[in-house]
Design a protein around this motif. Structure first.
Motif, PDB file in Angstrom:
ATOM      1  N   TYR A   2       0.839  -1.178   0.000  1.00 34.74           N
ATOM      2  CA  TYR A   2       0.000   0.000   0.000  1.00 34.74           C
ATOM      3  C   TYR A   2       0.885   1.243   0.000  1.00 34.74           C
ATOM      4  O   TYR A   2       2.055   1.185   0.363  1.00 34.74           O
ATOM      5  N   GLY A  33      -5.461   8.838   2.195  1.00 35.50           N
ATOM      6  CA  GLY A  33      -5.720   7.540   2.796  1.00 35.50           C
ATOM      7  C   GLY A  33      -4.770   6.501   2.250  1.00 35.50           C
ATOM      8  O   GLY A  33      -3.832   6.806   1.523  1.00 35.50           O
ATOM      9  N   PHE A  44      -4.199   1.028  -2.212  1.00 31.20           N
ATOM     10  CA  PHE A  44      -3.755  -0.328  -2.535  1.00 31.20           C
ATOM     11  C   PHE A  44      -2.907  -0.313  -3.800  1.00 31.20           C
ATOM     12  O   PHE A  44      -3.253   0.322  -4.792  1.00 31.20           O
ATOM     13  N   LEU A  66       3.597   0.887   2.763  1.00 31.64           N
ATOM     14  CA  LEU A  66       3.289  -0.110   3.782  1.00 31.64           C
ATOM     15  C   LEU A  66       3.106  -1.479   3.158  1.00 31.64           C
ATOM     16  O   LEU A  66       2.528  -1.611   2.082  1.00 31.64           O
ATOM     17  N   THR A  94     -10.992 -12.334   2.678  1.00 37.36           N
ATOM     18  CA  THR A  94      -9.605 -12.193   3.110  1.00 37.36           C
ATOM     19  C   THR A  94      -9.422 -12.694   4.528  1.00 37.36           C
ATOM     20  O   THR A  94     -10.359 -12.912   5.262  1.00 37.36           O
ATOM     21  N   GLN A 152      -5.128  -8.859   7.842  1.00 39.29           N
ATOM     22  CA  GLN A 152      -3.831  -8.386   7.382  1.00 39.29           C
ATOM     23  C   GLN A 152      -3.058  -7.751   8.531  1.00 39.29           C
ATOM     24  O   GLN A 152      -3.606  -6.980   9.299  1.00 39.29           O
ATOM     25  N   PHE A 200       0.311  -5.456   9.390  1.00 41.12           N
ATOM     26  CA  PHE A 200       1.121  -4.475   8.687  1.00 41.12           C
ATOM     27  C   PHE A 200       2.514  -4.319   9.262  1.00 41.12           C
ATOM     28  O   PHE A 200       2.727  -4.466  10.479  1.00 41.12           O
ATOM     29  N   GLY A 201       3.436  -3.985   8.383  1.00 41.51           N
ATOM     30  CA  GLY A 201       4.765  -3.593   8.793  1.00 41.51           C
ATOM     31  C   GLY A 201       4.793  -2.122   9.166  1.00 41.51           C
ATOM     32  O   GLY A 201       3.793  -1.418   9.001  1.00 41.51           O
ATOM     33  N   PRO A 202       5.925  -1.630   9.647  1.00 35.85           N
ATOM     34  CA  PRO A 202       6.027  -0.230  10.076  1.00 35.85           C
ATOM     35  C   PRO A 202       6.113   0.759   8.927  1.00 35.85           C
ATOM     36  O   PRO A 202       5.961   1.962   9.124  1.00 35.85           O
ATOM     37  N   GLY A 203       6.358   0.256   7.733  1.00 33.50           N
ATOM     38  CA  GLY A 203       6.399   1.144   6.580  1.00 33.50           C
ATOM     39  C   GLY A 203       7.788   1.648   6.242  1.00 33.50           C
ATOM     40  O   GLY A 203       8.702   1.622   7.072  1.00 33.50           O
ATOM     41  N   TYR A 224     -12.707  -4.361   9.008  1.00 33.63           N
ATOM     42  CA  TYR A 224     -11.552  -4.425   9.882  1.00 33.63           C
ATOM     43  C   TYR A 224     -11.302  -3.046  10.476  1.00 33.63           C
ATOM     44  O   TYR A 224     -11.475  -2.029   9.809  1.00 33.63           O
ATOM     45  N   TYR A 274      -8.275  -0.788  12.346  1.00 33.91           N
ATOM     46  CA  TYR A 274      -6.849  -0.676  12.630  1.00 33.91           C
ATOM     47  C   TYR A 274      -6.579   0.646  13.331  1.00 33.91           C
ATOM     48  O   TYR A 274      -7.332   1.607  13.194  1.00 33.91           O
ATOM     49  N   GLN A 276      -3.309   3.392  13.811  1.00 35.04           N
ATOM     50  CA  GLN A 276      -1.996   3.736  13.276  1.00 35.04           C
ATOM     51  C   GLN A 276      -1.342   4.807  14.126  1.00 35.04           C
ATOM     52  O   GLN A 276      -1.935   5.844  14.402  1.00 35.04           O
ATOM     53  N   TYR A 322       2.473   6.959  14.454  1.00 29.60           N
ATOM     54  CA  TYR A 322       3.637   7.296  13.647  1.00 29.60           C
ATOM     55  C   TYR A 322       4.754   6.289  13.880  1.00 29.60           C
ATOM     56  O   TYR A 322       5.128   6.009  15.004  1.00 29.60           O
ATOM     57  N   GLU A 365       4.798   3.154  13.440  1.00 35.70           N
ATOM     58  CA  GLU A 365       4.438   1.804  13.891  1.00 35.70           C
ATOM     59  C   GLU A 365       3.566   1.062  12.897  1.00 35.70           C
ATOM     60  O   GLU A 365       3.115  -0.021  13.175  1.00 35.70           O
ATOM     61  N   GLY A 366       3.335   1.638  11.751  1.00 29.54           N
ATOM     62  CA  GLY A 366       2.461   0.960  10.803  1.00 29.54           C
ATOM     63  C   GLY A 366       1.053   0.869  11.351  1.00 29.54           C
ATOM     64  O   GLY A 366       0.658   1.626  12.224  1.00 29.54           O
ATOM     65  N   LEU A 367       0.302  -0.066  10.847  1.00 30.37           N
ATOM     66  CA  LEU A 367      -1.080  -0.251  11.294  1.00 30.37           C
ATOM     67  C   LEU A 367      -1.156  -1.419  12.263  1.00 30.37           C
ATOM     68  O   LEU A 367      -0.599  -2.483  12.016  1.00 30.37           O
ATOM     69  N   PHE A 378      -3.573  -4.070  14.007  1.00 32.17           N
ATOM     70  CA  PHE A 378      -4.888  -4.685  13.877  1.00 32.17           C
ATOM     71  C   PHE A 378      -5.612  -4.647  15.218  1.00 32.17           C
ATOM     72  O   PHE A 378      -5.060  -5.019  16.257  1.00 32.17           O
ATOM     73  N   LEU A 384      -8.436   3.547  11.482  1.00 24.47           N
ATOM     74  CA  LEU A 384      -8.800   3.279  10.090  1.00 24.47           C
ATOM     75  C   LEU A 384      -9.712   2.065  10.011  1.00 24.47           C
ATOM     76  O   LEU A 384      -9.450   1.044  10.649  1.00 24.47           O
ATOM     77  N   ASP A 423     -12.804  -5.629   2.596  1.00 22.63           N
ATOM     78  CA  ASP A 423     -12.437  -6.365   1.408  1.00 22.63           C
ATOM     79  C   ASP A 423     -13.037  -5.646   0.206  1.00 22.63           C
ATOM     80  O   ASP A 423     -14.139  -5.117   0.280  1.00 22.63           O
ATOM     81  N   TYR A 472      -8.053  -4.032  -1.316  1.00 23.58           N
ATOM     82  CA  TYR A 472      -8.477  -3.884   0.067  1.00 23.58           C
ATOM     83  C   TYR A 472      -8.671  -2.397   0.279  1.00 23.58           C
ATOM     84  O   TYR A 472      -7.757  -1.623   0.105  1.00 23.58           O
ATOM     85  N   PHE A 532      -9.593   1.092   2.324  1.00 23.27           N
ATOM     86  CA  PHE A 532      -9.526   1.704   3.643  1.00 23.27           C
ATOM     87  C   PHE A 532     -10.321   2.998   3.661  1.00 23.27           C
ATOM     88  O   PHE A 532     -10.471   3.681   2.653  1.00 23.27           O
ATOM     89  N   GLY A 533     -10.826   3.317   4.851  1.00 22.57           N
ATOM     90  CA  GLY A 533     -11.472   4.596   5.042  1.00 22.57           C
ATOM     91  C   GLY A 533     -10.432   5.703   5.122  1.00 22.57           C
ATOM     92  O   GLY A 533      -9.225   5.442   5.106  1.00 22.57           O
ATOM     93  N   THR A 534     -10.905   6.915   5.222  1.00 24.61           N
ATOM     94  CA  THR A 534     -10.011   8.074   5.236  1.00 24.61           C
ATOM     95  C   THR A 534      -9.334   8.283   6.576  1.00 24.61           C
ATOM     96  O   THR A 534      -8.402   9.056   6.689  1.00 24.61           O
TER      97      THR A 534
END
Lengths: 117, 111
Positions: A35, A42, A45, A91, A103, A106, A108-111, B33, B35, B37, B39, B41-43, B45, B88, B92, B99, B101-103
């Protein structure tokens, strides 16, 4: 490792240079996702891998973007001839499986924060 | 057009207050889903909702899925500074591999 890892964490490059971003998914996860998150935007993908194949590449912004995955594990996102608008956080996420029904969660990694000067 | 709308876009609350974040879909929701977020640390879950009327909790965070309204809500009880971040919702891609995501909702909790 226990989670998804990405490298580098930060990358500053000059316009026109090529960059490679790496993602190490959680061991055993067959699905891998890339991503992009631009400032104030936002999550966008880019591409999805099931094993080593990418069923859907339509999210890639241009033909300067490409990605591959080898051995069903590590993935590399390559951006050629970078432009300033490529600056974003990239990401990576992985999930245990993805089937035709839906699905799996998922993770996620830290980016990787990419800055193109 | 944005297929997952979140509201509010940002929220500032005093520590200890309850709050709710909404995620509304323009299409039928088969799964959603949540999530968080932060800074660097990514997202992270939080939880996944798959069935209409389903409600799940994670510590002081509760999420519900209303299939009829095509909406999910995330409720935080007795907010703490550690709850601060961007929340966030994701879904699907309605039969595609994408995939969505919202704003996002940016939450700040004042101590």
């Amino acid at each position: 490792g226990a989670g998804v890892s990405q490298s580098p964490s930060n990358k500053v490059t000059e316009k026109g240079k090529d960059v490679e971003l790496r993602c190490d998914p959680i061991s055993g996860h067959t699905a891998l996702y890339w991503y992009r998150q631009s400032l104030g935007q936002g999550l966008e993908f880019l591409i999805y891998f099931q094993g080593n194949s990418a069923p859907d590449k339509s999210g890639l912004p241009s033909d300067r973007f490409s990605a591959e995955r080898t051995g069903g594990s590590v993935s590399t996102l390559t951006i050629q001839r970078t432009q300033q608008e490529d600056s974003a956080v990239y990401l990576c996420a992985s999930s245990l499986l993805r089937d035709s029904v839906g699905t799996d969660t998922q993770y996620f990694g830290p980016g990787t924060r990419l800055t193109v000067l | 057009s944005q297929e997952l709308e979140q509201s509010p876009q940002s929220l500032i609350v005093q520590e200890g207050k309850n709050l709710t974040i909404n995620c509304t879909s323009s299409k039928t929701l088969y799964g959603l889903y949540w999530y968080k977020q932060k800074y660097g640390e990514g997202l992270i879950f939080l939880m996944m909702l798959q069935k209409g009327g389903e409600e799940k909790s994670h510590e002081k965070i509760t999420a519900k899925l209303d299939e009829k309204k095509q909406q999910s809500s995330l409720h935080i009880t007795a907010s703490q500074p550690s709850h601060a971040g961007i929340y966030l919702c994701g879904a699907d891609g309605w039969g595609t591999y994408k995939y969505i995501f919202g704003t996002g909702t940016r939450l700040k909790v004042l101590a």
